[in-house]
Motif scaffolding. Structure first.
Motif, mmCIF file in Angstrom:
data_model
loop_
_atom_site.group_PDB
_atom_site.id
_atom_site.type_symbol
_atom_site.label_atom_id
_atom_site.label_comp_id
_atom_site.label_asym_id
_atom_site.label_seq_id
_atom_site.Cartn_x
_atom_site.Cartn_y
_atom_site.Cartn_z
ATOM 1 N N ALA A 191 -1.511 3.157 -11.235
ATOM 2 C CA ALA A 191 -0.441 3.477 -10.538
ATOM 3 C C ALA A 191 -0.281 4.694 -9.825
ATOM 4 O O ALA A 191 0.398 4.691 -9.130
ATOM 5 N N GLU A 192 -1.372 6.047 -10.118
ATOM 6 C CA GLU A 192 -1.296 6.650 -8.773
ATOM 7 C C GLU A 192 -1.564 6.505 -7.568
ATOM 8 O O GLU A 192 -1.265 6.702 -6.201
ATOM 9 N N ILE A 240 -12.135 -0.881 -4.891
ATOM 10 C CA ILE A 240 -11.254 0.305 -4.896
ATOM 11 C C ILE A 240 -11.512 0.970 -5.390
ATOM 12 O O ILE A 240 -12.361 1.963 -5.660
ATOM 13 N N PRO A 241 -10.881 2.533 -4.849
ATOM 14 C CA PRO A 241 -11.116 3.581 -4.450
ATOM 15 C C PRO A 241 -11.360 4.158 -5.863
ATOM 16 O O PRO A 241 -10.442 4.355 -6.751
ATOM 17 N N LYS A 242 -12.819 5.392 -5.243
ATOM 18 C CA LYS A 242 -12.581 6.047 -6.571
ATOM 19 C C LYS A 242 -11.781 7.251 -6.902
ATOM 20 O O LYS A 242 -11.429 7.766 -8.295
ATOM 21 N N THR A 283 -6.944 10.253 -3.274
ATOM 22 C CA THR A 283 -7.191 10.509 -1.780
ATOM 23 C C THR A 283 -8.253 9.512 -1.116
ATOM 24 O O THR A 283 -7.332 9.880 0.416
ATOM 25 N N ASP A 284 -8.338 8.803 -1.220
ATOM 26 C CA ASP A 284 -9.240 8.033 -0.990
ATOM 27 C C ASP A 284 -8.319 6.644 -0.152
ATOM 28 O O ASP A 284 -7.186 6.716 -0.314
#
Length: 424
Positions: free
Chosen positions: A48-49, A73-75, A78-79
């Motif tokens: 959700a973030e 999926i970004p780790k 902020t990616d």
């Protein structure tokens, strides 16, 4: 699936899992993960973030659905996020809430495949939106109007009737929607969501823009200007697609049918617009015979028609009869909505009347048919009556013509969505 999974997902959840698992089986690059917002709250919170679109809109909206991510999926939150989309649970199925009013078990139609594939297609094509143009400037429906006004007087145009809610829904579904005017853009005039037809070629003729995916003509009750109609003809000749929404309209005297100059164009593409007044036979004098019950023919294999299978649509204030006719060989026209004749259901009987004077006193007109067996035999049309026709050229869809415009207006769409539990 184990018993607990069956209880959690239900029959349509099971269909969704089968669909997604089949996609993975066909292409290993299509990866699927199942996360419960209630059980896996930590993982859900992380998603959700990164993808706030999965957060429920309003109380009682749930939080379930299908998050589609085109890429890894970004780790970290902020990616850079890859292209993504979210199909909410309420869009995965359509529940017939009207059944509850009839004390029947609501019918649930699974729509997961079409909704998910549509979003995957959108992402894989670089999130390129398809451009829809609504023709404006000739008393058609107003795309910027969000009010719920009805067109009560059949002599009135659709110029004061809004389809802004439909436009907003189309935009949410990743369509780029704009009005299209063939008028003159006045200096200092700033009409929202409006594109003015560009002049092209040596002769400077105005044309439907080249980025038009589909042209929409809704509520045309008078002749289109010649330059507009000619541009529409040229657009169709170069392979353009069009949606047409007609309706029943009377001239200023209220005694004659008001037609536009679209009818010859439609007939050249295999669609004929009848001049008959179509009414639903009513046993109860308090029922409104102008309300038509239309559904898809059971044997229809048309992709658009299949979206309406087992679903009844009410055309509430009369509609034009539109039917396939033999046109140029390259066009195939087929019925996708009709008021089906059923000898065992009198409320499916259709009365086709050529004398518009019947509209002056519909109650008396229908009473005469009920009370006089000879008039009944003459008046009742013992075949299904078509109110929407789809036209294709080979495998390519080219045109759909509906005999009603009211059902896409703000008031009718909001009412229908509330009845199906799709909005508060």
């Amino acid at each position: 699936l184990n018993e607990q999974q069956r209880l959690t997902f239900g029959s349509d959840g099971l269909r969704l899992r089968v669909l997604l698992d089949n996609c993975h089986a066909l292409n290993s690059r299509f990866k699927v993960n199942y996360i419960s917002p209630d059980v896996d709250d930590t993982r859900y919170g992380e998603l959700a973030e990164m993808f706030p679109k999965i957060i429920p809109e309003g109380p009682g909206a749930g939080g379930k659905g299908v998050l589609i991510v085109y890429g890894p999926i970004p780790k970290k939150k902020t990616d850079k996020k890859p292209p993504n989309s979210f199909v909410a649970e309420k869009k995965l199925m359509d529940v017939d809430q009207m059944a509850r009013m009839r004390n029947e078990k609501p019918k649930v139609t699974f729509k997961g495949e079409e909704e998910i594939i549509k979003e995957v297609d959108f992402l894989t094509q670089g999130e390129k939106q398809r451009k829809l143009y609504f023709l404006q400037g000739n008393d058609e429906v107003d795309i910027n109007n969000m009010e719920g006004f009805d067109r009560v007087d059949l002599r009135a145009s659709f110029g004061s009737v809004g389809v802004g809610f439909l436009v907003s829904q189309l935009k949410k579904d990743n369509y780029d929607v704009s009005g299209l005017s063939f008028g003159v853009e006045l200096k200092g005039q700033n009409i929202p969501n409006m594109t003015y037809a560009p002049k092209e070629g040596k002769d400077g003729r105005k044309e439907v823009p080249g980025d038009c995916h589909t042209l929409i003509l809704a509520g045309a009750t008078k002749d289109l200007p010649k330059d507009t109609l000619d541009a529409v003809e040229r657009y169709l000749a170069r392979g353009g697609k069009m949606l047409v929404f007609l309706d029943f309209a009377l001239d200023e005297s209220g005694t004659k049918l008001q037609e536009s100059n679209l009818e010859p164009l439609l007939k050249r593409h295999g669609v004929e617009v009848s001049q008959d007044l179509a009414l639903r036979f009513t046993q109860d004098p308090n029922d409104d015979p102008r309300v038509l019950f239309v559904t898809t023919p059971l044997k229809s294999d048309n992709p658009l028609g299949q979206q309406f299978v087992n679903r009844r649509i009410n055309f509430k204030r009369l509609a034009r009869v539109v039917q396939p006719v033999e046109g140029p060989g390259r066009f195939k026209a087929e019925v996708i909505l009709e008021q089906k004749f059923n000898p065992r259901q009198t409320d499916r009987y259709t009365v086709l009347e050529k004398n518009l004077n019947a509209l002056k006193d519909l109650r008396a007109f229908m009473n005469d048919i009920r009370e006089d067996q000879a008039k009944f035999q003459v008046a009742i049309h013992t075949k299904s009556v078509p109110f929407a026709v789809a036209v294709s050229e080979g495998e390519k869809p080219r045109m759909v013509v509906f005999g009603d415009t009211d059902f896409i207006t703000n008031r009718e769409i909001v009412t229908a969505m509330r009845q199906r539990g799709l909005m508060n």
